[in-house]
Motif scaffolding. Structure first.
Motif, mmCIF file in Angstrom:
data_model
loop_
_atom_site.group_PDB
_atom_site.id
_atom_site.type_symbol
_atom_site.label_atom_id
_atom_site.label_comp_id
_atom_site.label_asym_id
_atom_site.label_seq_id
_atom_site.Cartn_x
_atom_site.Cartn_y
_atom_site.Cartn_z
ATOM 1 N N THR A 19 48.479 38.285 31.026
ATOM 2 C CA THR A 19 48.603 38.129 32.562
ATOM 3 C C THR A 19 49.265 36.666 32.935
ATOM 4 N N PRO A 20 48.846 35.659 32.017
ATOM 5 C CA PRO A 20 49.610 34.376 32.588
ATOM 6 C C PRO A 20 51.177 34.386 32.272
ATOM 7 N N LEU A 21 51.671 35.327 31.318
ATOM 8 C CA LEU A 21 52.927 35.214 31.143
ATOM 9 C C LEU A 21 53.570 35.944 32.257
ATOM 10 N N VAL A 22 53.104 36.699 32.903
ATOM 11 C CA VAL A 22 53.642 37.341 34.321
ATOM 12 C C VAL A 22 53.742 36.383 35.245
ATOM 13 N N SER A 23 52.860 35.534 35.501
ATOM 14 C CA SER A 23 52.784 34.455 36.419
ATOM 15 C C SER A 23 53.773 33.520 36.234
ATOM 16 N N PRO A 26 46.037 29.051 55.426
ATOM 17 C CA PRO A 26 45.618 30.222 56.427
ATOM 18 C C PRO A 26 47.078 31.080 56.610
ATOM 19 N N ASN A 27 47.967 30.224 55.965
ATOM 20 C CA ASN A 27 49.218 30.986 56.247
ATOM 21 C C ASN A 27 49.528 32.116 55.234
ATOM 22 N N VAL A 28 48.680 32.073 53.979
ATOM 23 C CA VAL A 28 48.640 33.141 52.995
ATOM 24 C C VAL A 28 48.340 34.475 53.585
ATOM 25 N N LYS A 29 49.061 35.414 53.521
ATOM 26 C CA LYS A 29 48.808 36.788 54.130
ATOM 27 C C LYS A 29 48.805 37.732 52.894
ATOM 28 N N PHE A 30 49.368 37.342 51.653
ATOM 29 C CA PHE A 30 49.244 38.390 50.588
ATOM 30 C C PHE A 30 48.880 37.820 49.164
ATOM 31 N N ALA A 31 48.277 38.431 48.534
ATOM 32 C CA ALA A 31 47.632 37.967 47.275
ATOM 33 C C ALA A 31 47.990 39.013 46.160
ATOM 34 N N MET A 32 48.119 38.609 44.886
ATOM 35 C CA MET A 32 47.939 39.705 43.722
ATOM 36 C C MET A 32 47.258 39.043 42.486
ATOM 37 N N ASN A 33 46.324 39.809 42.068
ATOM 38 C CA ASN A 33 45.336 39.236 41.079
ATOM 39 C C ASN A 33 45.851 40.111 39.886
ATOM 40 N N VAL A 34 46.307 39.361 39.023
ATOM 41 C CA VAL A 34 47.164 40.125 37.696
ATOM 42 C C VAL A 34 45.935 40.279 36.794
ATOM 43 N N GLY A 82 47.226 49.873 33.242
ATOM 44 C CA GLY A 82 48.238 50.362 34.473
ATOM 45 C C GLY A 82 47.801 50.947 35.450
ATOM 46 N N TYR A 83 47.189 49.979 36.327
ATOM 47 C CA TYR A 83 46.463 50.367 37.491
ATOM 48 C C TYR A 83 47.290 49.543 38.644
ATOM 49 N N PHE A 84 47.216 50.138 39.915
ATOM 50 C CA PHE A 84 47.795 49.170 41.050
ATOM 51 C C PHE A 84 46.939 49.652 42.174
ATOM 52 N N MET A 85 45.922 48.442 42.594
ATOM 53 C CA MET A 85 44.805 48.739 43.339
ATOM 54 C C MET A 85 44.593 47.643 44.604
ATOM 55 N N TRP A 86 43.688 48.113 45.472
ATOM 56 C CA TRP A 86 43.442 47.249 46.492
ATOM 57 C C TRP A 86 41.948 47.586 47.146
ATOM 58 N N PRO A 87 41.708 46.946 48.134
ATOM 59 C CA PRO A 87 40.218 47.087 48.658
ATOM 60 C C PRO A 87 40.074 48.377 49.422
ATOM 61 N N PRO A 88 38.698 48.885 49.391
ATOM 62 C CA PRO A 88 37.737 48.164 48.872
ATOM 63 C C PRO A 88 37.532 48.223 47.303
ATOM 64 N N GLY A 89 36.690 47.396 46.856
ATOM 65 C CA GLY A 89 36.624 47.177 45.621
ATOM 66 C C GLY A 89 35.184 47.549 44.797
ATOM 67 N N ALA A 135 45.400 41.966 49.756
ATOM 68 C CA ALA A 135 45.261 41.625 48.231
ATOM 69 C C ALA A 135 45.198 42.869 47.444
ATOM 70 N N TRP A 136 46.082 42.831 46.250
ATOM 71 C CA TRP A 136 46.029 43.842 45.387
ATOM 72 C C TRP A 136 45.539 43.240 43.985
ATOM 73 N N ASP A 137 45.488 44.427 43.103
ATOM 74 C CA ASP A 137 45.145 44.237 41.736
ATOM 75 C C ASP A 137 46.111 44.925 40.664
ATOM 76 N N PHE A 138 46.645 43.875 39.974
ATOM 77 C CA PHE A 138 47.606 44.667 39.055
ATOM 78 C C PHE A 138 46.605 44.745 37.882
ATOM 79 N N GLU A 139 47.019 46.062 37.064
ATOM 80 C CA GLU A 139 46.377 46.251 35.670
ATOM 81 C C GLU A 139 47.608 46.431 34.811
ATOM 82 N N VAL A 140 48.269 45.210 34.290
ATOM 83 C CA VAL A 140 49.376 45.360 33.390
ATOM 84 C C VAL A 140 48.856 46.041 32.035
#
Length: 796
Positions: A432-436, A555-563, A568-575, A646-651
């Motif tokens: 995951t850090p390699l993606v970032s 507060p200007n942050v409007k999008f987030a991705m948790n890697v 191989g999932y692509f998910m969002w709230p509720p969690g 806010a999303w969650d990747f599962e690479v």
């Protein structure tokens, strides 16, 4: 139907079984430091009958991965980190298991990584040699172009970057014409050279190539006739990772990037220091096979600050009726055991504990072994040296860690839409850090040459945190590769002997205050040894606090991705959901859900374009719909508290084995060849997410909507359609619609928008608002004008 009395009895039996297993699993981790192969941890596939089986497994608190395979009408499979002994316990309870990978297989991977790291160090120390193969200027179809080929003897390392600078012609300054990173060219896995082809305004006189390892060369630009067909605007450089990186390397990497591109990037130091990659030094005296006679010794100082220099020995005195005594000289403690009338040792563990704490308490703390009575007799020992057990080299700091984010953007003042990209909440997820890092490299190194990249950097405020869990990640690299949690030990003396060291820590993706285990949600634990331990309190951990602080202060942050990885999932709230009735956190509105889906499709398309990996539709959607409940996760905190999409990747999607016709999981630490591919394709996805954020920032067009009515003899069904993903606010009581009015929600899990039913004639008043906040007809819900949409629906 069963009687209430019978139901209560069944519930009691079920709870007893659920409680029994975690206690038995915990004893597995209690093995002595000389752990046998029986207690080696491994990745295991557990076969389940249904969702009820999965929820039961979650209640045991075992270390589940994020990989869940569901088969229509044929059960499901969940992967977990288990020891052989834990596998046997599950098998006794009727679970079928298959081993996916063992801990021994990681050693080869570590050796390969270390070889690459050493190569980099050796080349950096000596400086690499750069050779310019070709520096040509030519014109084609009215355009002017510069083409460069250069080679470095460190080209086998993907992280070696060549940068070109050129002038505007004779007697002009070097670099006045421009600067750009060269693209690495390889064929059949062999490095060939670096190259670039760019449009220029004037013919350069000289070009200078500089390597990231220090090598440099300058050459005159010559005219070229013919050559490659130019592709203006196509120059885009990628692929900057060649090995798994520790948190120390990650910090160095982003710090160097921020320094090199200081006009569009900076380092943000987060305020809460982590506990650090450190432990107290420990040893055990007495017989662990007889807990009542064992004593746990723990240094007062951290191991690296002096605890590791302490030694202790229990000795039998010669003579009868001699008292228990302690001799302390510098860092050596000698426990002289009492003797009985026959001259035999007679000191009980509880007496030794009291004596050590009274007379050697400045150096160590003595406690009973796992809460035992201490009534057993302590046996003499050889001289024992206390140790913190940490295996990382001394060059790896043991001190509290200052977490870092790299902030990228031309305008880093909060005036542009913000995007938060973060990875490695779970220490063992090495990819995951390699993606970032790959994403940061692409944004910065393509800024001067690629129009699309420049558009993103100029119009967004991007925060990238490569490792949210630096202490745990360091522990995963050097000590215990399956480490999921951070390193902070919140267990009391009963669970803090050195044989339990791999069970300590807090799951950072269960430590947040929204939908937590303390609120009754499933998928986390209050047991400090559980792999999904939510912490002693919500937001107890500095790592979790840092993430929320970053969102709160920007507060200007409007999008987030948790890697995360893997599956191989692509998910969002509720969690998260509560076990009773599977009650989830509030679902997004139908319009918000539609936006999650539409944005996800764009991002997933970018991932697929790299090597054809498709994130399956069955693994795309809200977390509990496609995986399992994850109480206290960070995406929920960001969505519900900060209204960040806010999303969650599962690479690490499963790979299709065409020969055997089955999907095969890749694991947390696949061979780097596979890890590299995952990093490249999901970095594509992060760039796709930035495209979504850019469009969000520049969307000034208000949505439009329509009301469709389906009438029957007794009622009328309302269905709204919108020109884009948008939330509908409506009333049927003749009041003005506002943001406090009813909203069109999702009608059910994996279903579309709900369709309200009118039982009597009413005037429906409504308006639509899109994700960017544009309101239909420019209506102001808190104003006085009535330019909302309105339609009277008659019911016979």
């Amino acid at each position: 139907m069963k009687s209430r009395k019978t139901k209560k009895k069944l519930i009691a039996v079920s709870m007893a079984a659920a409680i029994l297993l975690p206690l038995q699993l915990a004893t597995v981790h209690a093995a002595s430091p000389s752990t046998t192969a029986k207690n080696e941890a491994m990745v295991v596939k557990i076969h389940l009958k249904n969702r009820a089986d999965l929820d039961k497994l979650l209640s045991y608190g075992i270390d589940l991965t994020e990989n869940l395979n569901q088969h229509a009408g044929q059960g499901m499979e969940a992967d977990a980190i288990l020891t052989k002994e834990e596998i046997e316990i599950l098998q006794l309870r009727g679970y079928k298991t298959d081993v996916i990978s063992t801990q021994h297989e990681i050693q080869t991977l570590r050796q390969e990584r270390q070889f690459t790291v050493q190569q980099e160090k050796d080349l950096a120390a000596a400086k690499d040699k750069v050779t310019i193969l070709r520096a040509n200027y030519f014109t084609s179809q009215g355009g002017k172009f510069l083409y460069v080929e250069a080679k470095t003897d460190a080209g086998s390392l993907n992280s070696t970057v060549l940068t070109a600078t050129w002038d505007k012609g004779k007697n002009t300054a070097s670099g006045s014409g421009g600067t750009a990173a060269l693209e690495r060219i390889e064929d059949a896995d062999v490095y060939m050279y670096h190259s670039m082809l760019l449009p220029v305004d004037t013919r350069p006189s000289t070009v200078n190539i500089t390597s990231s390892l220090g090598g440099t060369m300058e050459a005159k630009v010559t005219d070229w006739i013919g050559g490659k067909k130019p592709t203006p605007g196509k120059h885009y450089v990628s692929d900057f990772t060649d090995h798994y990186m520790t948190p120390t390397e990650l910090d160095q990497r982003i710090t160097k990037l921020a320094k090199q591109f200081s006009s569009i990037a900076e380092i943000v130091e987060l305020p809460y220091e982590t506990n650090g990659y450190r432990r107290k030094a420990q040893t055990i005296i007495g017989d662990q096979a007889n807990p009542a006679s064992a004593v746990v010794i723990t240094s007062k100082k951290w191991g690296h600050e002096g605890g590791n220099s302490i030694s202790l020995q229990a000795v039998k005195q010669e003579g009868a009726n001699l008292p228990l005594s302690i001799d302390t000289k510098e860092n050596t403690i000698v426990v002289k055991l009492a003797t009985d009338p026959a001259g035999q040792s007679s000191s009980k563990a509880k007496d030794v504990i009291q004596k050590i704490n009274a007379e050697a308490g400045s150096l160590v703390t003595a406690t009973s072994f796992r809460g035992s009575s201490g009534e057993g007799l302590v046996a003499s020992t050889e001289k024992l040296k206390l140790t913190d057990g940490l295996k990382a080299p001394e060059s790896i700091s043991r001190e509290p860690h200052t977490m870092k984010a790299i902030r990228i953007g031309k305008h880093r003042d909060g005036s542009k839409a913000g995007v938060l990209l973060y990875s490695q909440e779970h220490a063992r997820e090495w990819v995951t850090p390699l993606v970032s890092v790959e994403t940061a490299e692409r944004l910065l190194r393509n800024y001067s040459t690629d129009k699309a990249t420049r558009k993103l950097v100029n119009n967004l405020d991007i925060f990238i945190v490569p490792s949210v869990n630096p202490d745990g990640a360091t522990y995963s690299f050097y000590d215990y590769n399956w480490q999921r949690k951070n390193m902070t030990n919140h267990c009391g003396p009963e669970k803090s002997d050195p044989a339990l060291r791999n069970t300590w820590g807090v799951d950072l993706n269960r430590n947040h205050g929204t939908g937590s285990v303390y609120d009754g949600y499933l998928g986390s634990s209050t047991d400090c040894q559980s792999s999904v331990y939510g912490g002693p309190t919500e937001q107890s951990e500095p790592e979790a606090k840092n993430l929320i602080r970053l969102a709160d202060e920007n507060p200007n942050v409007k999008f987030a991705m948790n890697v995360h990885s893997y599956g191989g999932y692509f998910m969002w709230p509720p969690g998260a959901y509560k076990a009773l009735g599977r009650e989830t956190l509030p679902r997004p509105t139908a319009g918000q859900e539609a936006f999650f889906w539409s944005a996800s499709e764009r991002i997933l398309q970018q991932i697929k374009e790299y090597r054809g990996t498709t994130i399956l539709p069955g693994r795309t959607g809200p977390v509990p719909d496609v995986l399992y409940s994850a109480a206290g996760n960070s995406a929920d905190a960001l969505w519900y508290n900060n209204r960040i999409y806010a999303w969650d990747f599962e690479v690490g999607a499963d790979l299709w084995n065409a020969q055997e016709r089955k999907w095969e999981p890749v694991g947390f630490q696949p061979p780097f060849e596979e890890g590299h591919e995952e990093a490249m394709e999901f970095a594509n996805g992060l760039i796709g997410m930035l495209d979504v954020a850019y469009d969000y920032e520049h969307d000034k067009k208000a949505p439009t909507s329509k009301l469709h009515v389906k009438r029957s003899m007794e009622n009328a069904t309302l269905e709204f359609s919108t020109s884009e993903p948008a939330t509908i606010y409506y009333t049927t009581n003749n009041k003005r619609p506002t943001f406090s009015s009813k909203k069109i929600k999702i009608s059910g899990i994996r279903e579309g928008a709900e369709k309200p039913v009118l039982e009597q004639t009413a005037t429906v008043k409504w308006f639509a608002v899109d994700a960017s906040g544009n309101i239909e007809n420019h209506y102001k819900p808190e104003g006085k004008k009535d330019n909302y949409r309105s339609e009277t629906v008659k019911v016979k």
